[in-house]
Design a protein around this motif. Structure first.
Motif, mmCIF file in Angstrom:
data_model
loop_
_atom_site.group_PDB
_atom_site.id
_atom_site.type_symbol
_atom_site.label_atom_id
_atom_site.label_comp_id
_atom_site.label_asym_id
_atom_site.label_seq_id
_atom_site.Cartn_x
_atom_site.Cartn_y
_atom_site.Cartn_z
ATOM 1 N N CYS A 244 13.031 84.658 -85.504
ATOM 2 C CA CYS A 244 12.409 84.002 -86.856
ATOM 3 C C CYS A 244 12.808 85.011 -87.793
ATOM 4 O O CYS A 244 13.153 84.410 -89.116
ATOM 5 N N ASP A 245 13.042 86.219 -87.665
ATOM 6 C CA ASP A 245 13.553 87.099 -89.041
ATOM 7 C C ASP A 245 15.387 86.870 -89.053
ATOM 8 O O ASP A 245 15.293 87.229 -90.004
ATOM 9 N N THR A 246 15.838 86.381 -87.997
ATOM 10 C CA THR A 246 17.180 86.452 -87.886
ATOM 11 C C THR A 246 17.896 85.148 -88.496
ATOM 12 O O THR A 246 18.770 85.287 -89.434
ATOM 13 N N VAL A 247 17.139 84.120 -88.087
ATOM 14 C CA VAL A 247 17.778 82.600 -88.381
ATOM 15 C C VAL A 247 17.134 82.359 -89.591
ATOM 16 O O VAL A 247 15.871 82.150 -89.867
ATOM 17 N N PRO A 248 18.331 82.130 -90.678
ATOM 18 C CA PRO A 248 17.752 81.812 -92.272
ATOM 19 C C PRO A 248 16.918 80.563 -92.300
ATOM 20 O O PRO A 248 15.925 80.709 -92.901
ATOM 21 N N ALA A 249 17.105 79.352 -91.391
ATOM 22 C CA ALA A 249 16.184 78.275 -91.525
ATOM 23 C C ALA A 249 14.859 78.615 -90.912
ATOM 24 O O ALA A 249 13.930 78.259 -91.705
ATOM 25 N N LEU A 250 14.792 79.623 -90.148
ATOM 26 C CA LEU A 250 13.237 79.830 -89.583
ATOM 27 C C LEU A 250 12.576 80.799 -90.622
ATOM 28 O O LEU A 250 11.366 80.678 -90.860
ATOM 29 N N ARG A 251 13.232 81.512 -91.133
ATOM 30 C CA ARG A 251 12.929 82.816 -92.048
ATOM 31 C C ARG A 251 12.258 82.052 -93.152
ATOM 32 O O ARG A 251 11.339 82.297 -93.856
ATOM 33 N N SER B 291 6.783 77.494 -83.478
ATOM 34 C CA SER B 291 6.601 76.932 -82.368
ATOM 35 C C SER B 291 7.804 77.274 -81.480
ATOM 36 O O SER B 291 9.003 77.143 -81.799
ATOM 37 N N GLU B 292 7.586 77.482 -80.124
ATOM 38 C CA GLU B 292 9.015 77.693 -79.237
ATOM 39 C C GLU B 292 10.024 76.877 -79.368
ATOM 40 O O GLU B 292 11.183 77.212 -79.331
ATOM 41 N N ASN B 293 9.569 75.535 -79.433
ATOM 42 C CA ASN B 293 10.351 74.311 -79.470
ATOM 43 C C ASN B 293 11.534 74.565 -80.909
ATOM 44 O O ASN B 293 12.640 74.582 -80.744
ATOM 45 N N VAL B 294 10.630 74.484 -81.683
ATOM 46 C CA VAL B 294 11.454 74.771 -83.153
ATOM 47 C C VAL B 294 12.353 75.957 -83.212
ATOM 48 O O VAL B 294 13.407 76.152 -83.447
ATOM 49 N N VAL B 295 11.783 77.252 -82.824
ATOM 50 C CA VAL B 295 12.444 78.448 -82.937
ATOM 51 C C VAL B 295 13.839 78.314 -82.076
ATOM 52 O O VAL B 295 15.077 78.830 -82.488
ATOM 53 N N LEU B 296 13.626 77.771 -80.729
ATOM 54 C CA LEU B 296 14.793 77.951 -79.946
ATOM 55 C C LEU B 296 15.915 76.892 -80.600
ATOM 56 O O LEU B 296 17.188 77.012 -80.396
ATOM 57 N N SER B 297 15.452 75.581 -80.976
ATOM 58 C CA SER B 297 16.299 74.690 -81.368
ATOM 59 C C SER B 297 17.124 74.909 -82.681
ATOM 60 O O SER B 297 18.309 74.824 -82.712
ATOM 61 N N LYS B 298 16.159 75.725 -83.682
ATOM 62 C CA LYS B 298 16.803 76.264 -84.934
ATOM 63 C C LYS B 298 17.879 77.282 -84.565
ATOM 64 O O LYS B 298 18.883 77.466 -85.090
ATOM 65 N N THR B 299 17.406 78.171 -83.611
ATOM 66 C CA THR B 299 18.366 79.231 -83.203
ATOM 67 C C THR B 299 19.885 78.821 -82.583
ATOM 68 O O THR B 299 20.797 79.055 -82.519
ATOM 69 N N ILE B 300 19.603 77.662 -81.599
ATOM 70 C CA ILE B 300 20.893 76.929 -81.055
ATOM 71 C C ILE B 300 21.559 76.472 -82.147
ATOM 72 O O ILE B 300 22.961 76.652 -82.308
ATOM 73 N N ASP C 287 26.542 76.692 -85.708
ATOM 74 C CA ASP C 287 27.026 76.946 -87.112
ATOM 75 C C ASP C 287 27.995 78.083 -87.224
ATOM 76 O O ASP C 287 29.060 78.206 -87.431
ATOM 77 N N LEU C 288 27.559 79.090 -86.595
ATOM 78 C CA LEU C 288 28.117 80.620 -86.603
ATOM 79 C C LEU C 288 29.508 80.411 -85.829
ATOM 80 O O LEU C 288 30.452 80.797 -86.332
ATOM 81 N N LEU C 289 29.387 79.714 -84.786
ATOM 82 C CA LEU C 289 30.597 79.397 -83.704
ATOM 83 C C LEU C 289 31.739 78.866 -84.524
ATOM 84 O O LEU C 289 32.638 78.809 -84.433
ATOM 85 N N ALA C 290 31.281 77.827 -85.275
ATOM 86 C CA ALA C 290 32.127 76.660 -85.961
ATOM 87 C C ALA C 290 32.783 77.423 -87.236
ATOM 88 O O ALA C 290 33.894 77.125 -87.280
ATOM 89 N N GLU C 291 31.982 78.255 -87.709
ATOM 90 C CA GLU C 291 32.211 79.045 -88.938
ATOM 91 C C GLU C 291 33.385 80.173 -88.500
ATOM 92 O O GLU C 291 34.476 80.182 -89.202
ATOM 93 N N ARG C 292 33.138 80.783 -87.400
ATOM 94 C CA ARG C 292 34.004 81.679 -86.629
ATOM 95 C C ARG C 292 35.347 80.951 -86.503
ATOM 96 O O ARG C 292 36.456 81.627 -86.465
ATOM 97 N N GLU C 293 35.234 79.768 -85.796
ATOM 98 C CA GLU C 293 36.598 78.968 -85.357
ATOM 99 C C GLU C 293 37.369 78.749 -86.636
ATOM 100 O O GLU C 293 38.466 78.733 -86.630
ATOM 101 N N SER C 294 36.507 78.285 -87.847
ATOM 102 C CA SER C 294 37.209 77.969 -89.035
ATOM 103 C C SER C 294 38.010 79.173 -89.514
ATOM 104 O O SER C 294 39.115 79.256 -89.961
ATOM 105 N N LEU C 295 37.282 80.244 -89.615
ATOM 106 C CA LEU C 295 38.013 81.590 -90.117
ATOM 107 C C LEU C 295 39.180 81.982 -89.346
ATOM 108 O O LEU C 295 40.025 82.445 -89.665
#
Length: 160
Positions: A38-45, A88-97, A102-110
């Motif tokens: 929750c502290d790491t994922v911007p949408a959750l934070r 909620s566990e469902n929201v935390v896990l889905s937002k984390t995924i 998104d990070l992997l896509a950004e990495r590939e783009s870079l």
């Protein structure tokens, strides 16, 4: 030998207490893991911050009124389990995924941008040549999770 073995056996109440304690530690570790996500994922934070601000406003409004309004009473019943909303566990896990994807896509783009930039350089350009000591540039090295630091890195940290 048999008496020494029976002396070390735990009573049923001790076994139960150990089991309960182990289960509490396991749950606490899971809770800390979810809190870290929750502290790491911007949408959750952001969602949690908005939820906390809304709760603060609602609490301030409750203090002003003598009786509970229907909305305030509904607010109390929505979060009985303490996990509703962005935690909620469902929201935390889905937002984390979603965030990791998104990070992997950004990495590939870079990485594609890096490959394009490299291909535009002449073959003997200094940026394409191996670094001194044959060591790869930092951005080319495999990430090891920070566990296999070089001794030089540790010395640099001590100096700071």
């Amino acid at each position: 030998a048999a008496t020494a073995k029976t002396a070390t056996l735990l009573s049923p109440s001790q076994k139960k207490a150990n089991h309960i304690q182990s289960e509490q530690k396991r749950r606490a570790n899971i809770r800390r893991g979810y809190e870290a996500l929750c502290d790491t994922v911007p949408a959750l934070r952001e969602a949690i911050q908005a939820e906390e601000e809304e709760s603060a406003k609602a609490a301030k409004g409750k203090r002003r009124s003598r009786g509970k309004s229907a909305a305030a009473a509904a607010d109390d019943t929505e979060k009985i389990d303490g996990r509703a909303g962005p935690r909620s566990e469902n929201v935390v896990l889905s937002k984390t995924i979603e965030y990791i994807t998104d990070l992997l896509a950004e990495r590939e783009s870079l990485f594609q941008r890096l490959q394009n930039a490299r291909s535009s350089l002449p073959q003997n350009h200094f940026l394409l040549l191996p670094q001194s000591g044959g060591e790869l540039p930092l951005w080319e090295r495999k990430w090891t999770g920070g566990e296999n630091k070089d001794e030089e890195d540790e010395e640099d940290e001590d100096e700071e």
